[in-house]
Design an enzyme around this catalytic site. Sequence first.
Site, PDB file in Angstrom:
ATOM      1  N   HIS A   1       0.861  -1.188   0.000  1.00  0.00           N
ATOM      2  CA  HIS A   1       0.000   0.000   0.000  1.00  0.00           C
ATOM      3  C   HIS A   1       0.895   1.236   0.000  1.00  0.00           C
ATOM      4  O   HIS A   1       1.830   1.323   0.786  1.00  0.00           O
ATOM      5  CB  HIS A   1      -0.868  -0.017   1.265  1.00  0.00           C
ATOM      6  CG  HIS A   1      -1.915   1.019   1.282  1.00  0.00           C
ATOM      7  ND1 HIS A   1      -1.659   2.339   1.532  1.00  0.00           N
ATOM      8  CD2 HIS A   1      -3.251   0.939   1.059  1.00  0.00           C
ATOM      9  CE1 HIS A   1      -2.790   3.022   1.472  1.00  0.00           C
ATOM     10  NE2 HIS A   1      -3.769   2.196   1.179  1.00  0.00           N
TER      11      HIS A   1
ATOM     12  N   CYS B 277      -3.519   2.379  -4.533  1.00  0.00           N
ATOM     13  CA  CYS B 277      -4.429   3.226  -3.758  1.00  0.00           C
ATOM     14  C   CYS B 277      -4.418   4.619  -4.381  1.00  0.00           C
ATOM     15  O   CYS B 277      -3.496   5.416  -4.140  1.00  0.00           O
ATOM     16  CB  CYS B 277      -4.043   3.290  -2.276  1.00  0.00           C
ATOM     17  SG  CYS B 277      -5.148   4.406  -1.377  1.00  0.00           S
TER      18      CYS B 277
ATOM     19  N   HIS C 219      -7.538   0.367  -4.740  1.00  0.00           N
ATOM     20  CA  HIS C 219      -8.365   1.165  -3.828  1.00  0.00           C
ATOM     21  C   HIS C 219      -8.878   2.355  -4.612  1.00  0.00           C
ATOM     22  O   HIS C 219      -8.079   3.202  -5.037  1.00  0.00           O
ATOM     23  CB  HIS C 219      -7.541   1.693  -2.646  1.00  0.00           C
ATOM     24  CG  HIS C 219      -7.230   0.662  -1.609  1.00  0.00           C
ATOM     25  ND1 HIS C 219      -6.524   0.965  -0.463  1.00  0.00           N
ATOM     26  CD2 HIS C 219      -7.537  -0.646  -1.518  1.00  0.00           C
ATOM     27  CE1 HIS C 219      -6.410  -0.139   0.284  1.00  0.00           C
ATOM     28  NE2 HIS C 219      -7.010  -1.118  -0.341  1.00  0.00           N
TER      29      HIS C 219
ATOM     30  N   ASP D  32     -12.728   3.058  -1.187  1.00  0.00           N
ATOM     31  CA  ASP D  32     -12.039   3.361   0.057  1.00  0.00           C
ATOM     32  C   ASP D  32     -12.638   4.655   0.601  1.00  0.00           C
ATOM     33  O   ASP D  32     -13.048   5.519  -0.177  1.00  0.00           O
ATOM     34  CB  ASP D  32     -10.543   3.519  -0.267  1.00  0.00           C
ATOM     35  CG  ASP D  32      -9.656   3.450   0.951  1.00  0.00           C
ATOM     36  OD1 ASP D  32     -10.147   3.079   2.025  1.00  0.00           O
ATOM     37  OD2 ASP D  32      -8.457   3.761   0.804  1.00  0.00           O
ATOM     38  N   HIS D  33     -12.686   4.758   1.904  1.00  0.00           N
ATOM     39  CA  HIS D  33     -13.095   5.978   2.605  1.00  0.00           C
ATOM     40  C   HIS D  33     -14.359   6.620   2.046  1.00  0.00           C
ATOM     41  O   HIS D  33     -14.299   7.433   1.121  1.00  0.00           O
ATOM     42  CB  HIS D  33     -11.990   7.041   2.564  1.00  0.00           C
ATOM     43  CG  HIS D  33     -10.741   6.580   3.227  1.00  0.00           C
ATOM     44  ND1 HIS D  33      -9.636   7.390   3.338  1.00  0.00           N
ATOM     45  CD2 HIS D  33     -10.386   5.415   3.810  1.00  0.00           C
ATOM     46  CE1 HIS D  33      -8.673   6.726   3.957  1.00  0.00           C
ATOM     47  NE2 HIS D  33      -9.111   5.523   4.247  1.00  0.00           N
TER      48      HIS D  33
ATOM     49  N   TYR E 178     -14.653   4.512   7.213  1.00  0.00           N
ATOM     50  CA  TYR E 178     -15.307   3.242   6.876  1.00  0.00           C
ATOM     51  C   TYR E 178     -16.795   3.229   7.245  1.00  0.00           C
ATOM     52  O   TYR E 178     -17.291   2.313   7.884  1.00  0.00           O
ATOM     53  CB  TYR E 178     -14.528   2.070   7.487  1.00  0.00           C
ATOM     54  CG  TYR E 178     -13.177   1.946   6.807  1.00  0.00           C
ATOM     55  CD1 TYR E 178     -13.077   1.274   5.598  1.00  0.00           C
ATOM     56  CD2 TYR E 178     -12.044   2.563   7.319  1.00  0.00           C
ATOM     57  CE1 TYR E 178     -11.867   1.195   4.926  1.00  0.00           C
ATOM     58  CE2 TYR E 178     -10.834   2.501   6.652  1.00  0.00           C
ATOM     59  CZ  TYR E 178     -10.757   1.809   5.462  1.00  0.00           C
ATOM     60  OH  TYR E 178      -9.559   1.750   4.789  1.00  0.00           O
TER      61      TYR E 178
END
Length: 394
Positions: free
Chosen positions: A240, A278, A305, A348-349, A365
Site C-alpha cells: 500500500h 491506492c 483502492h 475506500d473511505h 469506513y
Amino acid sequence: MEKTWRWFGKNDKITLQMLRQIGVEGIVTALHAIPNGEVWTSEDILDLKQYIEAAGLRWSVVESLPVSEAIKYAGSERDRLIDNYIVSLDNLGKAGIKTVCYNFMPVIDWIRTDLHRTLPDGTATLYFDRVRFAYFDLKILGRAGAEKEYPQEILAQVDALDQAITEAEKEELIDAIIVKTQGFVNGNIKEGDQNPVAIFRRLLAQYDGIDRDRLRENMKYFLERIMPVCEQYGVNMCVHPDDPPRQILGLPRIVTGADDLRWLVRAVDHPCNGITFCAGSLSSGAQNDVPALAREFASRTRFVHLRSTDILPSGDFVEAPHLQGRGHLIDLVRIFERENPALPMRVDHGKLMLDDADKGYNPGYSFFGRMFALAQMDGVMAVVNDEIKKGISL
Ligand code: DNO
C-alpha cells in the site's frame, strides 16, 4: 473488477448480509484480534473463511498482514518475525487466500488531522491540515530539529494557533493523528492506551539513523525472504502506498510515487511482488499524476483502492467525491478493466452521511458513504465494460 469491501470481522456492525444486498462480491479483511507479529494459524484463517463463505461471499484479500516495526528497522528480532510472517503466508496460501495487502510505513500508517470535517452539504469527511499537523509535530511531540523542516509561513501559523487552540482541541488532534486512525490498522497505538504521545516518541526513536536507503534495504530483505512461499502458492503481496506520500516526522517513507514504485518492482522483480494501487494515497501527493502511474504500473497491480482527494491551495488535502478530484477514477477503471477484469477493487473511505453518524465506524469506513461510492463506481464499471464490448477505446 471484482467488487470487494473492507469488513472488520465478526463484530463489524456492517454485516455480511448487508454487503450481499448491495452487490459486494468479495471481502477484504484480516484476523484483527491476532497481535502484530504473531502467526495466523490455519484454524483461525479457516474459521473466518468459512464464516464469510456461509454468507455467500468469498475472502478475496487480506488487508493487512501487518509488518512488524522490527522488520522495518531491522531490529534483532527481525528474522524470527519474518519466520512468523512466512508461516502466516503459508497458512493463507493453503487456504487459497492469495492477495495480501501490507505497507512499509515506519511507525505511523495513514495520517489525517480531522476525522469529521463537515462539508456544506451536511456530510462529513477526512481532512489533512498542514498547520495542525505541524502543530502536533512542533508543539505536542516537540521533535528535536523539526522547525528546520517547515517553511517560515507555516511556523508563523503554528505560533498563531498556539495562542488559540484549546486543551480539548489538542486532545482531539492527538486522537486523530496517532490513535483513531492507527488502532485498527497496525496496533502500534490503540484506543485506551495511556499517554499515546509517549508511546509514539518511543516508536519514533527506533528509527534514529534510518534513512530512505536503509529502509529500502530492509524492505528488499523482507521481500526476498518471503518470495519463495508466495511463489509456492501464488500469493500476491501488494504494498500500500504511503499516505500521504511524503517524508514525515523525520521518518523515511519509500512508497511515495513513480520513482519509488519503479525501485520496488525492479528491486525484487517477481510477479508476486505487487502493488495495491491506492488512488487516494497517491493523489494526495502533488508530484503524482495518478492515471500515468496506473498506466505504468497496471501490470504489477494486484489490488485497487478507488478513492480520490483534492489538494487545496493551502497545501491541505481533503477526500474528494469519488467521481471528482485528483484520483481520476474513471480513467483508472478504464485502465484496470482492460488490464485484468478479475482485479479485486474496493472503494475506500466514504463520507459520513445519512444514518452513518454516531455508529462508531472506523474513520473513513462508514456504511452509507461507502455504499454510495460503490454504486457510483459500479456504474462507471458498467459503462467501461460496455465500451470494451463494443470495441470503443478512449
Ligand atoms: C486506511 C488505509 C490503511 C491501509 C493500510 C494497508 O484507510 O489506507 O489502513 O489499509 O495501510 O496496510
